[in-house]
Design an enzyme around this catalytic site. Structure first.
Site, PDB file in Angstrom:
ATOM      1  N   ASN A   1      -2.010  -4.162  -5.972  1.00  0.00           N
ATOM      2  CA  ASN A   1      -1.587  -3.191  -6.800  1.00  0.00           C
ATOM      3  C   ASN A   1      -0.892  -3.523  -8.145  1.00  0.00           C
ATOM      4  O   ASN A   1      -0.556  -2.783  -9.024  1.00  0.00           O
ATOM      5  CB  ASN A   1      -0.204  -2.370  -6.113  1.00  0.00           C
ATOM      6  CG  ASN A   1      -0.649  -1.589  -5.031  1.00  0.00           C
ATOM      7  OD1 ASN A   1       0.005  -1.073  -3.848  1.00  0.00           O
ATOM      8  ND2 ASN A   1      -1.793  -0.674  -5.105  1.00  0.00           N
TER       9      ASN A   1
ATOM     10  N   ASP B   1       0.119   7.006   1.024  1.00  0.00           N
ATOM     11  CA  ASP B   1      -1.003   7.182  -0.153  1.00  0.00           C
ATOM     12  C   ASP B   1      -0.691   8.502  -0.599  1.00  0.00           C
ATOM     13  O   ASP B   1      -0.301   9.207   0.278  1.00  0.00           O
ATOM     14  CB  ASP B   1      -2.256   6.708   0.519  1.00  0.00           C
ATOM     15  CG  ASP B   1      -3.265   6.712  -0.734  1.00  0.00           C
ATOM     16  OD1 ASP B   1      -2.778   6.544  -1.942  1.00  0.00           O
ATOM     17  OD2 ASP B   1      -4.348   6.786  -0.303  1.00  0.00           O
TER      18      ASP B   1
END
Ligand code: FPP
Length: 251
Positions: free
Chosen positions: A75, A27
């Site tokens: 996503n 991330d």
């Protein structure tokens, strides 16, 4: 992978145990890009370099399984050009790195709902799995179009079909049987769940498998992450007392 990194093993304190299975939520690419005045996709490209470094570092340290969260089932909600850019980036990375994976004896597997992925990506995933199937080094488990809840739903559905077919009865369903229906049933559960980028959440990652993982969150953004940060995380992991719900010293 191509060339061995320097002295990572020597930098790990002698009394430190390397976790058998490290799972990473990669991330911070977007924030890194913003900090550097770059596009989000350029952030993911820098994240790709970090991925390369960390695969190499884990291999060198003797990690047995490395699970990397490359694209979550959620996503797809990102802008179209970011999604297609990520798909191409992962496809290109695998195509370029495959020879090195083979050379390093790394076994590649992909976990997730791959029927929803672009054909070219599915093909390279299948090719990488086939070419490395007999490798007995580190397992590299790439989680792509992966969701922890979706994985449990898929396992539940597989068991329901078996009940419907009369192969098993509902009361035959145990944790072990459900585990056997997960995407990568042969892998040990993660020991260390590592999250760069500073967010204190698990984001639908390996929900079943991380039941007893030690969680280490670091503020370092993924594109900046390197072997030194990995060593720091392993040292922090070693400071934890793992009890698995029990009492220390009592069998
Ligand atoms: C999360 O950062 C990252 C991703 C959704 C993509 C991860 C993909 C890579 C690191 C590319 C490399 C992969 C391989 C297999 C070579 P974010 O965009 O959510 O960052 P932010 O929280 O700062 O916005």
């Amino acid at each position: 992978m191509a060339q061995s990194t320097s002295d990572l093993r020597e930098r790990l304190p002698a009394d430190c145990q390397v976790p058998a299975h490290i799972a990473i939520i990669m991330d911070g690419n977007g924030r890194w890009a913003q900090e550097h005045g770059l596009s989000r996709l350029e952030g993911h490209l820098a994240g790709r370099e970090a991925t390369h470094r960390v695969v190499q570092a884990c291999d060198e340290l003797g990690v047995q399984v490395l699970s990397l969260y490359a694209f979550s089932a959620e996503n797809w909600g990102r802008p179209g050009d970011e999604v297609s850019g990520l798909m191409s980036l992962i496809e290109d990375a695998l195509a370029q790195e495959l020879d090195d994976l083979v050379g390093a004896g790394i076994r590649f597997i992909a976990s997730g709902r791959r029927d929803e992925l672009p054909v070219a990506l599915r093909q390279i995933l299948a090719r990488a799995e086939a070419r490395t199937a007999d490798d007995d080094g580190m397992v590299l488990n790439l989680l792509i179009n992966y969701g922890g809840r979706a994985e449990i739903v898929d396992a539940t559905r597989a068991l329901a079909y078996r009940v419907q077919a009369g192969e098993i009865a509902p009361e035959d369903i145990t944790e072990q049987l459900l585990r056997e229906c997960l995407y990568a049933p042969g892998l040990p559960d993660p020991d260390l769940l590592l999250r760069p980028g500073g967010e204190m959440r698990v984001s639908n990652f390996l929900l079943w498998e991380i039941a007893y993982a030690e969680i280490v969150v670091t503020p370092v953004l993924w594109p900046d992450f390197d072997g030194g940060h990995l060593i720091e995380a392993i040292v922090e992991y070693n400071a934890r007392q793992r009890r698995f719900g029990g009492v220390p010293g009592v069998e």
